[in-house]
Write a protein that holds these residues in place. Structure first.
Motif, short mmCIF file in Angstrom:
data_model
loop_
_atom_site.label_atom_id
_atom_site.label_comp_id
_atom_site.label_asym_id
_atom_site.label_seq_id
_atom_site.Cartn_x
_atom_site.Cartn_y
_atom_site.Cartn_z
N ASN A 1 -10.78 17.39 -5.30
CA ASN A 1 -11.70 17.83 -6.35
C ASN A 1 -11.07 17.86 -7.74
OD1 ASN A 1 -14.07 18.49 -4.65
ND2 ASN A 1 -12.65 19.94 -3.72
N LEU A 2 -9.74 17.84 -7.81
CA LEU A 2 -9.04 17.84 -9.10
C LEU A 2 -8.36 16.50 -9.36
CD1 LEU A 2 -7.43 21.40 -9.02
CD2 LEU A 2 -9.61 20.72 -10.02
N VAL B 1 -5.45 16.58 -15.41
CA VAL B 1 -5.20 17.84 -14.69
C VAL B 1 -3.80 17.84 -14.10
CG1 VAL B 1 -5.93 19.29 -12.76
CG2 VAL B 1 -7.65 18.20 -14.22
N LYS B 2 -3.37 16.72 -13.55
CA LYS B 2 -2.04 16.63 -12.96
C LYS B 2 -0.95 16.93 -13.98
CE LYS B 2 -2.94 13.26 -9.29
NZ LYS B 2 -2.61 11.91 -8.79
N LYS B 3 -1.18 16.54 -15.22
CA LYS B 3 -0.20 16.79 -16.27
C LYS B 3 -0.25 18.24 -16.76
CE LYS B 3 -0.27 12.01 -17.96
NZ LYS B 3 -0.65 11.12 -19.08
N THR B 4 -1.34 18.94 -16.45
CA THR B 4 -1.53 20.31 -16.94
C THR B 4 -1.13 21.35 -15.92
OG1 THR B 4 -3.39 19.54 -18.29
CG2 THR B 4 -3.22 21.91 -17.91
N PRO C 1 0.63 22.58 -12.15
CA PRO C 1 1.57 22.22 -11.09
C PRO C 1 0.81 21.93 -9.81
CG PRO C 1 1.62 24.57 -11.49
CD PRO C 1 0.76 24.00 -12.56
N LYS C 2 1.42 21.13 -8.94
CA LYS C 2 0.75 20.76 -7.69
C LYS C 2 0.39 21.98 -6.86
CE LYS C 2 2.81 19.11 -4.03
NZ LYS C 2 3.52 18.26 -3.04
N SER C 3 1.24 22.99 -6.85
CA SER C 3 0.97 24.19 -6.06
C SER C 3 -0.33 24.86 -6.50
CB SER C 3 2.13 25.17 -6.17
OG SER C 3 2.37 25.53 -7.53
N ALA C 4 -0.57 24.92 -7.80
CA ALA C 4 -1.80 25.52 -8.31
C ALA C 4 -3.00 24.64 -7.96
CB ALA C 4 -1.71 25.70 -9.82
N MET C 5 -2.84 23.34 -8.08
CA MET C 5 -3.92 22.43 -7.75
C MET C 5 -4.34 22.58 -6.29
SD MET C 5 -2.75 18.97 -9.79
CE MET C 5 -4.20 18.03 -9.29
N LEU C 6 -3.36 22.75 -5.40
CA LEU C 6 -3.67 22.86 -3.99
C LEU C 6 -4.29 24.21 -3.64
CD1 LEU C 6 -0.64 20.98 -2.41
CD2 LEU C 6 -2.98 20.17 -2.74
N TYR D 1 0.82 -1.22 0.00
CA TYR D 1 0.00 0.00 0.00
C TYR D 1 0.85 1.26 0.00
CZ TYR D 1 -3.77 3.22 1.36
OH TYR D 1 -4.66 4.26 1.42
N THR D 2 2.07 1.18 0.50
CA THR D 2 2.93 2.36 0.48
C THR D 2 3.18 2.81 -0.96
OG1 THR D 2 4.98 1.07 0.50
CG2 THR D 2 4.04 1.66 2.63
N LYS D 3 3.26 1.84 -1.90
CA LYS D 3 3.50 2.18 -3.30
C LYS D 3 2.29 2.87 -3.94
CE LYS D 3 7.63 0.43 -3.45
NZ LYS D 3 8.81 1.34 -3.56
N TYR D 4 1.12 2.60 -3.40
CA TYR D 4 -0.09 3.24 -3.93
C TYR D 4 0.04 4.76 -3.91
CZ TYR D 4 -4.93 4.89 -4.11
OH TYR D 4 -6.08 5.57 -4.44
N TRP D 5 0.76 5.28 -2.93
CA TRP D 5 0.86 6.73 -2.76
C TRP D 5 1.95 7.36 -3.61
CZ3 TRP D 5 -2.93 9.50 -0.94
CH2 TRP D 5 -3.92 8.82 -0.22
N ASP D 6 2.68 6.57 -4.36
CA ASP D 6 3.62 7.14 -5.32
C ASP D 6 2.83 7.96 -6.35
OD1 ASP D 6 5.60 5.81 -4.01
OD2 ASP D 6 5.89 4.26 -5.54
N ASN D 7 3.27 9.17 -6.62
CA ASN D 7 2.62 10.06 -7.58
C ASN D 7 1.21 10.49 -7.15
OD1 ASN D 7 4.85 9.83 -9.42
ND2 ASN D 7 4.04 7.84 -10.05
N ARG D 8 0.94 10.40 -5.85
CA ARG D 8 -0.34 10.88 -5.33
C ARG D 8 -0.11 11.96 -4.27
NH1 ARG D 8 -1.91 5.58 -6.87
NH2 ARG D 8 -3.93 5.58 -7.96
#
Length: 252
Positions: free
Chosen positions: A210-211, A216-219, A221-226, A18-25
């Motif tokens: 919500n995103l 969306v992740k490819k479009t 940056p994480k800072s904007a998403m947050l 399950y730790t691997k599930y959070w890769d790229n999340r």
């Protein structure tokens, strides 16, 4: 119809990391931290437990809101992984199921249960246990995998079909064993009613992640998403917009 398989700890012990599930999340993880901080802001508790907390992903955050935190997790493999994550902390690790919590009546002031409901088609036993171990006036934060999110609601409206009130299986591959763990999404209103029947009253809710979209992740940056996430969690909760709804409840 939802799957009704019994939950047993060894369902989490079948070679899945399950730790691997959070890769790229990172976005989803941060969105959940934002939600918990928002729901618990300005509050402090004596004793807390994270039910089904996996490898302790949220426990260190909870420790900032409580004097004592217990990671209550059914899978021995997850507790083993948690040793590294929680090393150097005073967070207690205990093996237990959500429908059979090893706490005394009224022992806890705060309970969280995040990313567990999608494995529980019928949660009445779990809700009863959470209510039992909470002290009067205690707080529970329960995350629900939401079937009635924006995309599903739009699709059902287009087809002229009401959203189902019962949980819906979202398993994408055939179960490998007869007792394979369930994967379901829930009707939020149904869950709120089940919680009320267990003596847990809804105080507030947030729409989280919500995103959640690879596009969306490819479009963005994480800072904007947050930034968008922070601005929308409360507003979008009115319509149960997102895939994950966080409920804050109080025991009467």
């Amino acid at each position: 119809m939802a799957e009704k398989s019994k939950k047993v700890a060894n369902q989490y012990e079948r070679g899945y990391d399950y730790t691997k599930y959070w890769d790229n999340r990172d976005y989803e993880n941060a969105a959940e931290h934002i939600a918990i901080r928002r729901l618990l802001k300005g509050q402090h508790y004596g004793s807390a437990a994270d039910i089904g907390g996996g490898f302790g992903r949220l426990c260190i955050l909870l420790r900032t809101f409580a004097d004592k935190v217990t990671l209550a997790e059914p899978a021995a493999s997850q507790l083993e992984a948690a040793k590294k994550v929680l090393e150097g902390t005073d967070i207690v690790q205990a093996q237990m199921q959500a429908d059979d919590l090893k706490f005394a009546d009224g022992e806890l002031d705060l309970v969280t249960m995040v990313r567990v409901m999608h494995h529980i088609p019928e949660p009445s036993a779990e809700f009863a246990e959470i209510s039992r171990v909470l002290a009067p006036g205690g707080t529970a934060i329960i995350e629900v995998a939401n079937y009635g999110h924006f995309k599903n609601r739009r699709r059902h409206k287009k087809e002229g079909i009401e959203l189902p009130k019962e949980p819906v299986s979202i398993r994408t591959v055939k179960a490998d064993e007869p007792d394979a763990i369930a994967f379901v999404n829930h009707n939020i209103d149904t869950v709120v009613g089940q919680l009320a029947a267990a003596g847990l009253t809804l105080e507030s809710k947030l729409s989280v992640s919500n995103l959640r979209s690879e596009r969306v992740k490819k479009t963005l940056p994480k800072s904007a998403m947050l930034l968008i996430e922070r601005a929308t969690q409360k507003r979008l909760a009115r319509n149960n917009f997102g895939p994950s709804i966080f409920l804050k409840l109080r025991k009467a």
